[in-house]
Design an enzyme around this catalytic site. Structure first.
Site, PDB file in Angstrom:
ATOM      1  N   CYS A 132     -47.978  31.941  10.599  1.00  0.00           N
ATOM      2  CA  CYS A 132     -49.193  32.432  10.878  1.00  0.00           C
ATOM      3  C   CYS A 132     -50.319  31.896  10.093  1.00  0.00           C
ATOM      4  O   CYS A 132     -50.425  32.048   8.995  1.00  0.00           O
ATOM      5  CB  CYS A 132     -49.372  33.947  10.517  1.00  0.00           C
ATOM      6  SG  CYS A 132     -50.736  34.974  10.660  1.00  0.00           S
ATOM      7  N   CYS A 135     -53.179  34.010   8.676  1.00  0.00           N
ATOM      8  CA  CYS A 135     -52.540  34.743   7.256  1.00  0.00           C
ATOM      9  C   CYS A 135     -52.800  33.788   6.210  1.00  0.00           C
ATOM     10  O   CYS A 135     -53.160  34.126   5.124  1.00  0.00           O
ATOM     11  CB  CYS A 135     -51.093  35.111   7.430  1.00  0.00           C
ATOM     12  SG  CYS A 135     -50.748  36.262   9.070  1.00  0.00           S
ATOM     13  N   ASP A 136     -52.070  32.344   6.250  1.00  0.00           N
ATOM     14  CA  ASP A 136     -51.900  31.651   5.206  1.00  0.00           C
ATOM     15  C   ASP A 136     -52.637  30.237   4.980  1.00  0.00           C
ATOM     16  O   ASP A 136     -52.481  29.625   4.283  1.00  0.00           O
ATOM     17  CB  ASP A 136     -50.209  31.442   5.305  1.00  0.00           C
ATOM     18  CG  ASP A 136     -49.554  32.323   5.012  1.00  0.00           C
ATOM     19  OD1 ASP A 136     -49.960  33.470   4.433  1.00  0.00           O
ATOM     20  OD2 ASP A 136     -48.602  32.341   5.674  1.00  0.00           O
TER      21      ASP A 136
END
Length: 315
Positions: A132, A135-136
């Protein structure tokens, strides 16, 4: 007989549980042997509102579970092997348990990221391997990273990651990409994106600090190579977890459950879907939680309408 049963315990299912429990509907939540959804495989979550210093993914899921239990939600662990949506109340079969009867069902089983299946991959999720970008990506500021994949998702993730990374290397097994022309053109025009095509990933390389490289095989020369990197993003797609439904609910061309736009209603009255199992666009914890709230409210209103109809008939 349960008023409402929730299948799945990611952010969507647990949010639905909190809302239904607070409405005194005493929901039953069925969690698989690995409860909590994809957030349980992540480390620090920095983009969930309310946590200015971030929170560990497993801790966030544990807190949501405790919040649902506080209001009276019941949890049961086991694989759902079969559901019968042919008539209400609905019947759910759980491995190792007696069948459950429910007036409404919320499906929040999520979608599982596809992995390459190579050594060093799964065990380093959260330690340099991710599925992701949104997300990261923030954790890889000014670092060199790899995106594995050749479809639209891979091109989108590679382009997004250039906001943070010093260089993004796209690794694909074939010389041709599956991505649409417009997505390919957009990626090729980005000066931060470089290409390593015709390379077959073999192994994620690490040291005690995390990921250091990706071992690949050059399909043209049949020689092994190492691409040095600080992080690897796997972008080869997701699989919605709908197999247990046995085709009883319609899905789109990618296999995601279809709901009435603006609601979580499926084609079967009393059955609702929320979270990543019906969302192939956003796939975020906060958006999943939002649809979990929607599903709970939709289920509550459905039950109220059924109750009023019953009272009117009796009266």
């Amino acid at each position: 007989m349960y008023k409402s049963v929730i299948i799945g315990t990611g952010p969507a299912g647990l949010t639905a549980a909190i809302y239904l429990a607070r409405a005194n509907l005493e929901p039953l939540i069925i969690e698989g042997p690995e409860p909590g959804g994809q957030l349980t495989t992540t480390t620090e979550v920095e983009n969930f509102p309310g946590f200015p210093d971030g929170i560990m993914g497993p801790e966030l899921m544990d807190n949501m579970r405790k919040q649902a239990e506080r209001f009276g939600a019941e949890f049961r662990t086991g694989w759902v092997t079969n559901v019968d949506f042919s008539k209400r109340p609905f019947r759910i079969s759980i491995e190792g348990h007696e069948d459950i009867i429910a007036e409404t069902i919320v499906v929040s089983t999520g979608a599982s990221a596809k992995y390459l299946g190579i050594p060093g991959e799964r065990e380093n999720v959260g330690r340099g391997v991710s599925t992701c970008a949104t997300c990261d990506g923030f954790f890889f500021r000014n670092k060199k990273i790899i995106v594995v994949g050749g479809g639209d998702s891979a091109m989108e993730e590679a382009h997004f990651l250039t906001r943070f990374a010093s260089e993004v290397v796209v690794v694909n097994r074939r010389s041709e990409l599956r991505a649409s022309k417009i997505m390919q053109d957009r990626a090729r025009q980005n000066p931060k994106i470089s290409w390593s095509l015709d390379r077959n990933p073999l192994e994620v390389l690490t040291n005690d600090r995390g990921v250091t490289g990706l071992k690949v095989r050059n399909n043209l020369t049949n020689e092994d190579e190492v691409i040095e990197t600080d992080g690897i993003f796997i972008a080869i797609g997701h699989t919605p977890n709908t197999k247990f439904l046995d085709g009883q609910l319609p899905v789109d061309e990618q296999g995601y459950l279809l709901v009435t736009p603006g609601t979580t209603e499926t084609t079967i009255p009393g059955v609702f879907a929320c979270g990543d199992v019906q969302d192939h666009k956003y796939r975020q914890a906060i958006s999943a939680a939002g649809t979990g709230c929607m599903a709970a409210l939709d289920a509550e209103r459905f039950l109220d309408a059924v109750e009023h109809q019953t009272v009117a008939i009796v009266g």
